[in-house]
Design a protein around this motif. Structure first.
Motif, short mmCIF file in Angstrom:
data_model
loop_
_atom_site.label_atom_id
_atom_site.label_comp_id
_atom_site.label_asym_id
_atom_site.label_seq_id
_atom_site.Cartn_x
_atom_site.Cartn_y
_atom_site.Cartn_z
N LEU A 108 -25.98 -12.42 50.36
CA LEU A 108 -24.57 -12.63 50.09
C LEU A 108 -23.77 -11.72 51.02
CD1 LEU A 108 -22.95 -13.02 46.62
CD2 LEU A 108 -22.00 -11.37 48.21
N LEU A 109 -22.69 -12.27 51.58
CA LEU A 109 -21.88 -11.58 52.60
C LEU A 109 -20.50 -11.26 52.05
CD1 LEU A 109 -21.76 -10.88 55.73
CD2 LEU A 109 -20.85 -13.18 56.03
N LEU A 139 -20.76 -6.37 54.91
CA LEU A 139 -22.04 -5.96 54.37
C LEU A 139 -22.78 -7.20 53.89
CD1 LEU A 139 -21.04 -2.80 52.27
CD2 LEU A 139 -22.08 -2.85 54.55
N VAL A 140 -24.05 -7.27 54.24
CA VAL A 140 -24.90 -8.35 53.74
C VAL A 140 -25.79 -7.74 52.66
CG1 VAL A 140 -26.60 -10.12 54.30
CG2 VAL A 140 -24.87 -9.47 55.99
N PHE A 141 -25.72 -8.32 51.47
CA PHE A 141 -26.53 -7.85 50.35
C PHE A 141 -27.68 -8.82 50.11
CE2 PHE A 141 -22.15 -6.42 49.42
CZ PHE A 141 -22.37 -5.05 49.50
N TYR A 198 -29.84 -5.00 46.92
CA TYR A 198 -30.05 -4.03 47.99
C TYR A 198 -29.07 -4.30 49.12
CZ TYR A 198 -34.62 -4.00 45.64
OH TYR A 198 -35.64 -3.96 44.70
N LEU A 199 -28.78 -3.27 49.89
CA LEU A 199 -28.10 -3.49 51.17
C LEU A 199 -29.11 -4.11 52.11
CD1 LEU A 199 -25.75 -3.10 53.17
CD2 LEU A 199 -26.67 -0.82 53.66
N SER A 200 -28.73 -5.21 52.75
CA SER A 200 -29.63 -5.93 53.66
C SER A 200 -29.26 -5.66 55.12
CB SER A 200 -29.58 -7.43 53.37
OG SER A 200 -30.33 -8.16 54.30
#
Length: 346
Positions: free
Chosen positions: A138-139, A182-184, A173-175
């Motif tokens: 998710l972005l 941020l991409v999670f 998590y942070l991806s």
């Protein structure tokens, strides 16, 4: 007297960059290439549609073209066509990095893997990710409308996933650190809870379809299987410095091929990918004149521009300043934009 070549930092694209708008671009730029014929032959032998068929014969369908075993090799082939077209007399590639899957393309671009070895790596990883499809991504943005950093917002977002992680089975998590976004990564429970908690903002939060939870612990099973299936043998020291998802530089004179394999099929798969750090190191250590993003597509351009603004590169301090500079003399060349592509091809 010959002119000194301009210095380029190459930024290779990741998943999600080959869309309906890019359908046909591979055929246009590399339809007669010997390497594409070899790639097609390998896929034909494996019982898969060839890249040429996917790009020119089979009408674009996101459920087909977006699958990992098709999307990843298509993106690699399109990027390779662009990389091979860069005029090496006018431009010197001083360093190469990439976003997420773009790291695999960077390995090929820097000759740490041969073209066919990179094709096997990318195809295999795309297929394994698709088959397991553990979790998703998710972005969400954390910069303002002028792409200027809002560090407080970033801290809030990271605190939010830390709070939600572990509640009622949620894994978050942070991806990827992706410029001003941020991409999670997480499981379905975690992503659903995160989507509910995030304030709606234009098209965000944006769920990335057919994306697994890349660069998170949810990929441990893929990591372990990949290390069994893909040996270190094809890896070698790069011919051009490579910058990985930690900001680490792999140089031609000091890189251990086994360590490069170990990172690529190890930490790179299960820990956050810091694309912004990779750009920071590339800009500060190699002082390029321009940043070039090979195709397909243009989706990585915004995130890259946001990172350039965060770093204040060449005085860029806002979206308006970036757009004015691009109109005058582009410092960020997106080869997915035909007019910009023509600036760097031979």
């Amino acid at each position: 007297m010959s002119q000194t070549p301009e210095r380029l930092l190459i930024v290779c694209p990741g998943r999600g960059t080959y869309t309906q708008a890019e359908w046909g671009s591979l055929t246009r730029y590399a339809g007669d290439a010997d390497w594409l014929a070899r790639f097609d032959a390998q896929r034909r032998e494996a019982g898969l549609p060839t890249l040429s068929q996917l790009d020119a014969e089979l009408p674009f369908r996101s459920r087909l073209h977006g699958r990992g075993e098709h999307a990843a090799p298509l993106i690699y082939a399109c990027a390779l066509a662009d990389l091979l077209a860069i005029d090496r007399e006018r431009y010197e590639i001083v360093a190469i990095t990439g976003n997420s899957m773009g790291w695999y393309i960077a390995l090929a671009a820097g000759a740490a893997l041969g073209q066919e070895a990179a094709f096997e790596l990318i195809g295999t990883m795309g297929q394994m990710m698709q088959e397991r499809l553990a979790g998703g991504q998710l972005l969400y943005p954390w910069v303002d409308e002028q792409w200027r950093p809002r560090w407080d917002k970033r801290r809030e977002l990271l605190a939010l996933i830390e709070r939600l992680h572990g509640e009622q089975g949620a894994e978050l998590y942070l991806s990827i650190e992706l410029g001003g976004m941020l991409v999670f990564g997480g499981n379905e429970v975690g992503l659903s809870r995160l989507a509910e908690a995030l304030p709606p903002l234009e098209r965000f939060p944006l769920r990335l379809h057919q994306h697994a939870a890349f660069h998170t612990p949810l990929q441990r099973e893929v990591r372990d299987a990949a290390r069994q299936r893909l040996p270190a043998t094809p890896f070698r020291a790069p011919e051009v410095p490579l910058i990985d998802g930690r900001g680490h530089i792999w140089t031609p004179w000091s890189s251990d091929p086994v360590a490069l394999w170990d990172y690529t099929l190890g930490d790179q798969l299960v820990t956050p990918y810091d694309f912004t750090a990779a750009l920071r190191v590339g800009l500060r250590e190699f002082a390029p004149d321009r940043v070039v993003i090979p195709g397909p597509g243009t989706s990585l351009g915004g995130a890259t521009a946001q990172a350039l603004i965060q770093l204040g590169w060449q005085g860029l301090d806002s979206k308006t300043a970036f757009q004015a500079r691009q109109a005058e003399d582009p410092v960020l060349i997106g080869m997915g934009i035909e007019a910009q592509r023509r600036r760097v091809v031979g």
